[in-house]
Scaffold this active site. Structure first.
Site, mmCIF file in Angstrom:
data_model
loop_
_atom_site.group_PDB
_atom_site.id
_atom_site.type_symbol
_atom_site.label_atom_id
_atom_site.label_comp_id
_atom_site.label_asym_id
_atom_site.label_seq_id
_atom_site.Cartn_x
_atom_site.Cartn_y
_atom_site.Cartn_z
ATOM 1 N N ARG A 104 41.660 48.730 55.143
ATOM 2 C CA ARG A 104 42.804 48.556 55.683
ATOM 3 C C ARG A 104 42.941 49.638 56.687
ATOM 4 O O ARG A 104 43.132 50.754 56.233
ATOM 5 C CB ARG A 104 44.194 48.305 54.794
ATOM 6 C CG ARG A 104 45.357 47.795 55.660
ATOM 7 C CD ARG A 104 46.424 47.652 54.614
ATOM 8 N NE ARG A 104 46.428 46.392 53.775
ATOM 9 C CZ ARG A 104 46.585 45.342 54.202
ATOM 10 N NH1 ARG A 104 47.350 45.167 55.351
ATOM 11 N NH2 ARG A 104 46.261 44.102 53.192
ATOM 12 N N THR A 108 47.359 50.684 61.697
ATOM 13 C CA THR A 108 47.689 49.029 61.957
ATOM 14 C C THR A 108 47.804 48.195 60.870
ATOM 15 O O THR A 108 48.548 47.219 60.973
ATOM 16 C CB THR A 108 46.882 48.466 63.112
ATOM 17 O OG1 THR A 108 45.298 48.441 62.202
ATOM 18 C CG2 THR A 108 46.049 49.375 64.343
ATOM 19 N N ASP A 200 45.661 45.880 39.315
ATOM 20 C CA ASP A 200 44.625 46.065 40.232
ATOM 21 C C ASP A 200 43.334 45.359 39.872
ATOM 22 O O ASP A 200 42.848 46.100 38.799
ATOM 23 C CB ASP A 200 44.523 47.419 40.601
ATOM 24 C CG ASP A 200 43.440 47.520 41.914
ATOM 25 O OD1 ASP A 200 44.162 48.289 42.825
ATOM 26 O OD2 ASP A 200 42.166 47.396 41.856
ATOM 27 N N ASP A 203 40.277 47.757 39.840
ATOM 28 C CA ASP A 203 40.423 48.899 38.852
ATOM 29 C C ASP A 203 40.099 48.538 37.539
ATOM 30 O O ASP A 203 39.496 49.027 36.633
ATOM 31 C CB ASP A 203 41.741 49.659 38.916
ATOM 32 C CG ASP A 203 41.877 50.509 39.962
ATOM 33 O OD1 ASP A 203 40.722 51.052 40.623
ATOM 34 O OD2 ASP A 203 42.893 50.998 40.264
HETATM 35 N N1 URA Z 1 45.208 43.278 44.650
HETATM 36 C C1 URA Z 1 45.213 43.634 43.474
HETATM 37 O O1 URA Z 1 44.156 43.882 42.882
HETATM 38 N N2 URA Z 1 46.362 43.055 42.699
HETATM 39 C C2 URA Z 1 47.455 42.756 43.037
HETATM 40 O O2 URA Z 1 48.355 42.356 42.556
HETATM 41 C C3 URA Z 1 47.301 42.356 44.857
HETATM 42 C C4 URA Z 1 46.222 42.977 45.130
#
Ligand code: URA
Length: 209
Positions: A104, A108, A200, A203
């Site tokens: 990202r 922007t 995530d 992760d």
């Molecule tokens: N990406 C992720 O890994 N978890 C989320 O909750 C949103 C985007």
């Protein structure tokens, strides 16, 4: 408008609960995601065309079905999409795999391609874009756009969990793309996480938290 298929098979829902659970360690998380991807692949491939061929059994000659027509391509979005790819390949080992990496832009906030490596015959394949979390829909939309720019036309999106916001964004930008998910959750929080979600995905898959 693209359809949303919620793969609500009890085995998928059972495993998804352990995927969501914060106590699930990296090894188990990865295994559950892999298993759910295999089970979801069963649903996603439900309508791929068959053709009859002759086969000789030990008893007689008969006609029986094999998969025909367009071959599959799997397109994981780096990096979390990798966590579901092997699971799909277990059912469709002949599929080719392309990778799309996006980041990202901090100013922007638009997704920018930093890596795209696709099968040479990608335009001829039925493609499954893989990203476990459909949050804002920004990455999925950018990946699908990247494929369409390269003349791909048959594209499906496969996610573990989607936020309603992400589904709406993909349906708006790519109304020809059907979305396969294991669950549609409640909403996106201010940090861009799906609620209740699983945290995530990258992760948790790779132990980088
Ligand atoms: N990406 C992720 O890994 N978890 C989320 O909750 C949103 C985007």
């Amino acid at each position: 408008m693209g359809k949303v298929f919620v793969c609500d098979h009890p085995l998928i829902q059972h495993k998804l609960t352990y995927i969501r659970d914060e106590r699930t360690n990296t090894k188990d998380f990865r295994e559950y995601v892999d298993e759910v991807a295999t089970l979801m692949a069963y649903e996603i491939t439900r309508n791929i065309p068959l053709e009859k061929i002759k086969v000789k059994t030990p008893v007689t000659e008969t006609e029986s079905s094999i998969i025909s027509g367009r071959m599959l391509g799997l397109i994981p979005i780096l990096r979390a999409g990798l966590g579901m790819t092997e699971g799909v390949l277990k059912l469709v080992p002949a599929a080719k795999v392309g990778h799309i990496g996006l980041y990202r832009d901090p100013e922007t906030l638009q997704p920018i391609e930093y890596y795209v490596k696709l099968p040479t015959d990608v335009q001829e394949r039925e493609l499954i874009v893989i990203d476990p979390m459909l949050a804002t829909g920004g990455s999925a939309n950018a990946a699908i756009t990247a494929l369409k720019k390269r003349d791909c036309t048959q594209i499906k999106l496969m996610c573990l969990i989607a936020a309603p916001e992400g589904i709406e964004a993909v349906q708006k930008e790519h109304p020809d793309v059907d979305i396969y998910v294991a669950a549609v959750d409640e909403y996106l929080n201010d940090h861009g996480y799906i609620v209740p979600g699983l945290g995530d995905a990258g992760d948790r898959l790779f132990g980088t938290k």
